[in-house]
Design an enzyme around this catalytic site. Structure first.
Site, PDB file in Angstrom:
ATOM      1  N   HIS A 147       0.836  -1.210   0.000  1.00 58.11           N
ATOM      2  CA  HIS A 147       0.000   0.000   0.000  1.00 58.11           C
ATOM      3  C   HIS A 147       0.869   1.257   0.000  1.00 58.11           C
ATOM      4  O   HIS A 147       0.557   2.240  -0.689  1.00 58.11           O
ATOM      5  CB  HIS A 147      -0.930  -0.004   1.206  1.00 58.11           C
ATOM      6  CG  HIS A 147      -1.784  -1.232   1.308  1.00 58.11           C
ATOM      7  ND1 HIS A 147      -2.813  -1.489   0.443  1.00 58.11           N
ATOM      8  CD2 HIS A 147      -1.749  -2.281   2.174  1.00 58.11           C
ATOM      9  CE1 HIS A 147      -3.387  -2.636   0.765  1.00 58.11           C
ATOM     10  NE2 HIS A 147      -2.760  -3.139   1.814  1.00 58.11           N
ATOM     11  N   ASN A 427       6.334  18.153  17.903  1.00 59.76           N
ATOM     12  CA  ASN A 427       6.751  16.822  17.460  1.00 59.76           C
ATOM     13  C   ASN A 427       7.266  16.861  16.022  1.00 59.76           C
ATOM     14  O   ASN A 427       8.200  16.128  15.673  1.00 59.76           O
ATOM     15  CB  ASN A 427       5.576  15.853  17.553  1.00 59.76           C
ATOM     16  CG  ASN A 427       5.976  14.435  17.226  1.00 59.76           C
ATOM     17  OD1 ASN A 427       6.714  13.787  17.961  1.00 59.76           O
ATOM     18  ND2 ASN A 427       5.475  13.914  16.117  1.00 59.76           N
ATOM     19  N   ARG A 430      10.850  17.864  15.974  1.00 59.90           N
ATOM     20  CA  ARG A 430      11.742  16.814  16.483  1.00 59.90           C
ATOM     21  C   ARG A 430      11.934  15.675  15.502  1.00 59.90           C
ATOM     22  O   ARG A 430      12.960  14.974  15.551  1.00 59.90           O
ATOM     23  CB  ARG A 430      11.207  16.252  17.808  1.00 59.90           C
ATOM     24  CG  ARG A 430      11.305  17.193  18.984  1.00 59.90           C
ATOM     25  CD  ARG A 430      11.041  16.436  20.269  1.00 59.90           C
ATOM     26  NE  ARG A 430       9.717  15.858  20.303  1.00 59.90           N
ATOM     27  CZ  ARG A 430       8.647  16.443  20.846  1.00 59.90           C
ATOM     28  NH1 ARG A 430       8.772  17.644  21.378  1.00 59.90           N
ATOM     29  NH2 ARG A 430       7.468  15.849  20.844  1.00 59.90           N
ATOM     30  N   ASN A 433      13.785  16.333  10.804  1.00 55.52           N
ATOM     31  CA  ASN A 433      15.213  16.182  10.500  1.00 55.52           C
ATOM     32  C   ASN A 433      15.920  15.835  11.799  1.00 55.52           C
ATOM     33  O   ASN A 433      16.368  16.716  12.538  1.00 55.52           O
ATOM     34  CB  ASN A 433      15.770  17.473   9.894  1.00 55.52           C
ATOM     35  CG  ASN A 433      17.182  17.314   9.362  1.00 55.52           C
ATOM     36  OD1 ASN A 433      17.893  16.381   9.718  1.00 55.52           O
ATOM     37  ND2 ASN A 433      17.601  18.238   8.509  1.00 55.52           N
ATOM     38  N   HIS A 437      18.258  18.077  14.379  1.00 57.06           N
ATOM     39  CA  HIS A 437      17.610  18.235  15.687  1.00 57.06           C
ATOM     40  C   HIS A 437      18.503  17.743  16.809  1.00 57.06           C
ATOM     41  O   HIS A 437      18.575  18.376  17.878  1.00 57.06           O
ATOM     42  CB  HIS A 437      16.279  17.478  15.714  1.00 57.06           C
ATOM     43  CG  HIS A 437      15.674  17.402  17.086  1.00 57.06           C
ATOM     44  ND1 HIS A 437      15.876  16.320  17.922  1.00 57.06           N
ATOM     45  CD2 HIS A 437      14.895  18.265  17.773  1.00 57.06           C
ATOM     46  CE1 HIS A 437      15.242  16.523  19.060  1.00 57.06           C
ATOM     47  NE2 HIS A 437      14.647  17.689  18.992  1.00 57.06           N
ATOM     48  N   TYR A 445      20.448  23.583  23.005  1.00 55.72           N
ATOM     49  CA  TYR A 445      19.423  23.586  24.056  1.00 55.72           C
ATOM     50  C   TYR A 445      19.995  23.137  25.392  1.00 55.72           C
ATOM     51  O   TYR A 445      19.870  23.846  26.414  1.00 55.72           O
ATOM     52  CB  TYR A 445      18.271  22.689  23.624  1.00 55.72           C
ATOM     53  CG  TYR A 445      17.152  22.590  24.634  1.00 55.72           C
ATOM     54  CD1 TYR A 445      16.222  23.629  24.761  1.00 55.72           C
ATOM     55  CD2 TYR A 445      17.013  21.476  25.442  1.00 55.72           C
ATOM     56  CE1 TYR A 445      15.196  23.545  25.688  1.00 55.72           C
ATOM     57  CE2 TYR A 445      15.988  21.381  26.361  1.00 55.72           C
ATOM     58  CZ  TYR A 445      15.083  22.411  26.484  1.00 55.72           C
ATOM     59  OH  TYR A 445      14.071  22.319  27.403  1.00 55.72           O
ATOM     60  N   SER A 468      18.223  28.505  14.668  1.00 56.29           N
ATOM     61  CA  SER A 468      17.744  27.815  13.474  1.00 56.29           C
ATOM     62  C   SER A 468      17.219  28.792  12.431  1.00 56.29           C
ATOM     63  O   SER A 468      17.508  28.660  11.230  1.00 56.29           O
ATOM     64  CB  SER A 468      16.652  26.809  13.856  1.00 56.29           C
ATOM     65  OG  SER A 468      16.175  26.105  12.742  1.00 56.29           O
ATOM     66  N   HIS A 472      18.899  29.374   8.678  1.00 55.95           N
ATOM     67  CA  HIS A 472      18.074  29.155   7.482  1.00 55.95           C
ATOM     68  C   HIS A 472      18.013  30.416   6.616  1.00 55.95           C
ATOM     69  O   HIS A 472      18.140  30.347   5.389  1.00 55.95           O
ATOM     70  CB  HIS A 472      16.657  28.720   7.878  1.00 55.95           C
ATOM     71  CG  HIS A 472      16.538  27.268   8.212  1.00 55.95           C
ATOM     72  ND1 HIS A 472      16.912  26.751   9.426  1.00 55.95           N
ATOM     73  CD2 HIS A 472      16.089  26.214   7.487  1.00 55.95           C
ATOM     74  CE1 HIS A 472      16.691  25.442   9.440  1.00 55.95           C
ATOM     75  NE2 HIS A 472      16.196  25.091   8.271  1.00 55.95           N
TER      76      HIS A 472
END
Length: 565
Positions: A147, A427, A430, A433, A437, A445, A468, A472
């Site tokens: 599928h 989520n 996280r 990537n 991360h 962090y 980030s 970017h």
């Protein structure tokens, strides 16, 4: 002569008064029985008729119950298998973030000293960190399901239709088949200079950070005084190399030589990747040297070998380890298939731009900026934006990284998770990537929390988003040749807002729909605004631009005259 059915029913009716499994029949028959012989014979026919009806009813009920039990059994087994699979998947994911504990012998045989030593190489060298385990990429597992593989075939069919439509239109317009691929030739221009620039970047990252770290470690292994002065000296040299040697020089080369977009992306993305790898190498090994200086538990500090550092520079991870889990063999057929899929995605993106983007934005960029044109542009850009998103994810995070992982026998293939099932943007960030991360989580962090003594978690999260967003926007500004902070605003405004609104407590299909809707709309905004600005920069160049005019979006005031078409 009695028929077979009558004999069977008579036998069943005679056995009914003594069967303990039918209390209703037994109670009804007990009230009718008497010691008289004539009365017994008169009641016999009544019992037989009642027994026939009751037995048939009971048998039909038993058959129905048996069918229901069989259906219930199959449903329970299916649900049980699903729950077990979900539990095992979550257990594997959680095990990657937990320090491995000894397993009781009841579940597995005790490990030998050799196996324990081998496992120790995959653990973080200091404190808690990412644990690398052998696992496949998620799409490789999903493509084994017919599928899911059908969805992959649908995208291939869409590519075939793009190719056919382009060939037919070119044949009608030109009277011949046009197979020149002008856009690809332009986008990857000056490729020999790109290769030379990359070789210089890679050799500098291979020798300079390793040499600086090696000299610093040797200064701590002897009886040198002024260790803090040595640390300050080598730390300053490393930061200067990161900022000037690896930061400024490649950017200067790209800007002065006016690299086209794709060639520019190769250099700038490699620049960012190598800077993150150099930082990880130093960040993971400095605590080991400091721990040795404190404990003095060996002849000298542990300094990684050059071969280990070289392997890390090519490995599809941004977290340094001395050793990683490795596969026993290289499947060259798998490598070739992934590289061909990368090439296919490249041509797919080419046809998306040629058929969906360029015709639209050439005409839109001829008119002044207004709200109606902006709304139509955003919604018309959603389809190409989503296709570019899928192609970028599949080509880089799945095919490219898996190809290099296979060539290096790198066994941990969790470069992404099931981000498409996310019900929250937290989520999604996280799982989209995992490679980037992990670097942001462990080195931005957690280090921010360590420096603030775990008192500013919201500030740490804001700092991660800022880093980030800035990186970017830096990549897009250098590669496109103009400053238009659309992606920065989406990250810092909507990204932060959705991160707190659509948090992990949001469950259910409706939140997944909201996440996808927001993602689609964001892709439309990015494609629309950056494409308009790209054409405006070409249609309305500035002769003597001031600093304010460089920061002002050109698409807000540019109008190309009709005579210049």
């Amino acid at each position: 002569m009695e028929s077979e059915d009558d004999s069977i029913l008579r036998l069943r009716s005679r056995a009914i008064p003594t069967m303990p499994t039918f209390p209703d029949l037994k109670s009804s028959l007990d009230g009718e029985l008497s010691p008289g012989k004539g009365q017994q014979s008169s009641e016999d026919n009544h019992i037989t008729s009642n027994g026939r009806i009751e037995v048939e009813r009971v048998i039909s009920k038993k058959l129905q119950l048996k069918k229901k039990a069989e259906h219930l059994k199959s449903d329970l087994m299916r649900q049980f298998d699903t729950q077990v699979n979900d539990f095992m998947d979550s257990l594997i994911e959680e095990s990657t973030s937990l320090e491995p504990a000894p397993v009781p012998a009841v579940f597995s045989p005790p490990m030998s000293d050799k196996e324990r030593s081998k496992l120790r190489h995959f653990r973080p060298p200091h404190g808690e960190g990412k644990l690398f385990v052998s696992r496949r990429s998620l799409l490789d597992e999903l493509f084994e399901v017919n599928h899911i593989r059908t969805i992959y075939h649908m995208f291939i069919a869409l590519l075939i239709l793009f190719i056919l439509s382009t060939l037919v239109v070119d044949f009608i317009d030109e009277g011949r088949l046009v197979l020149e691929f002008d856009l690809l030739v332009y986008a990857f221009g000056q490729f020999p200079l790109v290769v030379c620039t990359w070789i210089c970047m890679f050799l500098s990252v291979l020798f300079i950070p390793y040499t600086l770290f090696y000299l610093w470690a040797q200064s701590h292994s002897g009886s040198h005084s002024h260790l803090r002065l040595y640390s300050l000296l080598f730390g300053t040299l490393f930061l200067l190399y990161q900022a000037l040697g690896l930061g400024f020089l490649p950017t200067y080369t790209v800007v002065t030589n006016s690299f086209p977009p794709a060639s520019c992306f190769i250099i700038i993305l490699e620049q960012v990747r190598l800077m993150m790898k150099a930082h990880s190498f130093v960040r993971e090994n400095v605590p080991r040297v400091l721990a040795w200086c404190k404990e003095k538990n060996g002849p000298g500090p542990v300094v990684p070998q050059v071969s280990q550092y070289l392997y890390f520079l090519f490995a599809p991870t941004l977290i340094y380890r001395d050793k990683y889990p490795r596969n026993p063999v290289i499947r060259w057929g798998y490598v070739v298939s992934k590289l061909l899929q990368v090439l296919g995605c490249l041509f797919y993106a080419y046809y998306v731009f040629v058929r969906l983007c360029i015709p639209q934005f050439r005409s839109i960029s001829l008119q002044l900026f207004d709200l109606r044109a902006m709304v139509l542009c955003v919604f018309n850009s959603i389809l190409p934006g989503v296709l570019i998103l899928f192609l970028g994810f599949f080509a880089f995070l799945h095919c490219w990284l898996n190809a290099f992982a296979e060539m290096l026998r790198f066994a941990d293939r969790m470069f992404y998770k099931d981000w498409w099932n996310s019900t929250s943007f937290a989520n999604y960030y996280r799982t989209w990537n995992v490679v980037v991360h992990d670097w942001l989580y462990y080195y931005v962090y957690r280090d921010f929390l360590w420096m603030s003594q775990k008192r500013c978690r919201p500030a740490a999260m804001l700092f991660v988003f800022t880093v980030s967003a800035v990186v970017h926007e830096y990549i897009l500004a250098i590669c496109f040749g103009f400053f238009y902070p659309v992606l920065f605003c989406l990250f810092m405004c909507f990204g932060m807002m959705f991160n707190f609104i659509l948090h992990d407590k949001r469950k259910g299909p409706i939140w997944n729909i909201i996440m996808w809707t927001s993602l689609f709309l964001g892709q439309g905004v990015i494609i629309c605004l950056y494409s308009q600005e790209w054409y405006a920069q070409r249609y309305c160049p500035l002769k003597e631009p001031s600093f304010f005019e460089l920061l002002k979006p050109r698409s807000w005031s540019c109008e190309r005259p009709d005579d210049r078409l």
